[in-house]
Motif scaffolding. Sequence first.
Motif, mmCIF file in Angstrom:
data_model
loop_
_atom_site.group_PDB
_atom_site.id
_atom_site.type_symbol
_atom_site.label_atom_id
_atom_site.label_comp_id
_atom_site.label_asym_id
_atom_site.label_seq_id
_atom_site.Cartn_x
_atom_site.Cartn_y
_atom_site.Cartn_z
ATOM 1 N N GLN A 107 0.833 -1.207 0.000
ATOM 2 C CA GLN A 107 0.000 0.000 0.000
ATOM 3 C C GLN A 107 0.866 1.255 0.000
ATOM 4 O O GLN A 107 0.495 2.267 -0.612
ATOM 5 N N HIS A 110 1.870 1.596 -3.635
ATOM 6 C CA HIS A 110 0.711 2.013 -4.429
ATOM 7 C C HIS A 110 0.436 3.500 -4.230
ATOM 8 O O HIS A 110 0.144 4.229 -5.196
ATOM 9 N N ALA A 111 0.532 3.964 -2.989
ATOM 10 C CA ALA A 111 0.315 5.388 -2.720
ATOM 11 C C ALA A 111 1.368 6.242 -3.426
ATOM 12 O O ALA A 111 1.065 7.326 -3.939
ATOM 13 N N GLN A 114 0.447 6.295 -7.147
ATOM 14 C CA GLN A 114 -0.698 7.175 -7.349
ATOM 15 C C GLN A 114 -0.286 8.647 -7.254
ATOM 16 O O GLN A 114 -0.763 9.486 -8.034
ATOM 17 N N SER A 115 0.614 8.953 -6.312
ATOM 18 C CA SER A 115 1.063 10.342 -6.161
ATOM 19 C C SER A 115 1.817 10.824 -7.392
ATOM 20 O O SER A 115 1.847 12.026 -7.682
ATOM 21 N N GLY A 117 1.033 9.838 -10.397
ATOM 22 C CA GLY A 117 0.057 9.963 -11.475
ATOM 23 C C GLY A 117 0.043 8.834 -12.481
ATOM 24 O O GLY A 117 -0.435 9.022 -13.604
ATOM 25 N N TYR A 118 0.514 7.642 -12.100
ATOM 26 C CA TYR A 118 0.543 6.527 -13.037
ATOM 27 C C TYR A 118 -0.616 5.567 -12.762
ATOM 28 O O TYR A 118 -0.671 4.949 -11.694
ATOM 29 N N PRO A 119 -1.543 5.421 -13.723
ATOM 30 C CA PRO A 119 -2.709 4.567 -13.485
ATOM 31 C C PRO A 119 -2.390 3.079 -13.529
ATOM 32 O O PRO A 119 -3.121 2.269 -12.955
ATOM 33 N N LYS A 120 -1.305 2.696 -14.212
ATOM 34 C CA LYS A 120 -0.966 1.282 -14.339
ATOM 35 C C LYS A 120 0.547 1.143 -14.412
ATOM 36 O O LYS A 120 1.222 1.986 -15.007
ATOM 37 N N TYR A 140 -4.312 -4.781 -6.186
ATOM 38 C CA TYR A 140 -4.659 -3.815 -7.230
ATOM 39 C C TYR A 140 -4.498 -4.449 -8.615
ATOM 40 O O TYR A 140 -3.754 -3.932 -9.465
ATOM 41 N N GLN A 143 -4.593 -2.503 -11.873
ATOM 42 C CA GLN A 143 -3.599 -1.452 -12.039
ATOM 43 C C GLN A 143 -2.191 -2.013 -12.280
ATOM 44 O O GLN A 143 -1.215 -1.271 -12.221
#
Length: 307
Positions: A107, A110-111, A114-115, A117-120, A140, A143
Motif C-alpha cells: 500500500q 501504491h500510494a 498514485q502520487s 500519477g501513473y494509473p498502471k 490492485y 492497475q
Amino acid sequence: MKTLLRFFQRAALGGLALFAATVAHAANVDIQSHTANVNGVTLHYLQAGHGDGTPVVLLHGYAETSRMWQPLMRELAGRHVVIAPDLRGAGGSSKPAGGYDKKTMAQDIHALVQSLGYPKVKIVGHDIGLMVAYAYAAQYPDQVESVVLMDAFLPGVGDWTKVWLLRDLWHFHFYGETPLKLVDGRERIYFEHFWNDFAADRTHSVPEADRQFYAAQYAQPGGMRAGFEYFRNFEQDAKDFAGLAQTPLHMPMLVLSGEKAGGQFLIDQGRMVDTNVEGVIIKGSGHWLMEEAPGQTIPALVGFLDR
C-alpha cells in the motif's frame, strides 16, 4: 567474394557501433533521487527514464536497497519511466514502529505510484520485494500490467515452509533487544552471512562497494530493527497471502529463480497464484540474481518488461 566480405565487415562495424551507442546511453542515464510522503511514511526513491512504455516499479530485498536496481534502470530508461523505492524501513525511507506486513508495504508503494500519477505499472520484486510485489498485484490487479517475482518465496502459498531459503530459519526469529545489541556496530558481519552463504560462489556475489553502502544504510538508527520486522511479520503475511491466493491473478507473470537457490520452488508457487506464468531458472546463480548473473537476469527482465 570481396563484395560479400565487405558486407560482413560493414555489418560487424554496424553491430559494434550499435553496442557502443547502447553502452554510452546506459552510462549517461540520469538517475535522480526523490522523497515522497505517502501512506503515513516518507519513501525515498530513485527515478529515471521516459518513453511510451508502461512505467516500471522495482522493489529491492533484504540486505539491499534501491541501489541494486541501477544497472536495470539504465537498460530500461530509454523506453520506460522507472521507479525504484527504498521500502519502508530501508535506505533513505522512514523507519516507523510498525506496518511491515507486506500488504501494508504494498500500500505504501501504491500510494507512491498514485502520487506520481501513473494509473498502471509493471512491478518487479526480489526477495522481500517480491512479496511486496505480489501483495501489490493481488490488491490492485486492474492497475498492474505484469509482475516479476525474483528468487525467494511467497509465505502461505503451497508447502512454503520447505523452501531453500528457510534452511536458516534462525534469522526469521532474530529480533528483539538482545539481537539488536548483538548486531549494533557489527551490521557488516551479520549481512556477510546472507551475501556469502546465499550465493552460489561467495567470491562472486554482492560487490564490495555495495556491501559497504548497504551496511551503512542499515546501520542508520532504526534500520536493523526495521529489517528484522520484515521477517517477524511472515506469520501475518502467510495468513494474508493464503487469502489473497484464493483469487488467482491473470496478468503475465515472470518468475526468475536461481539454480543454486530457490530453483523450481518459486516457479511452482507462481503458478499457484497466477494463470499466466513464465518461469526461468538462472543457471549457476544463487540468490543474488542481479549481481551473480547479470548476463542472464537483465536480458530476461528487459525482454519481458518491453513486451
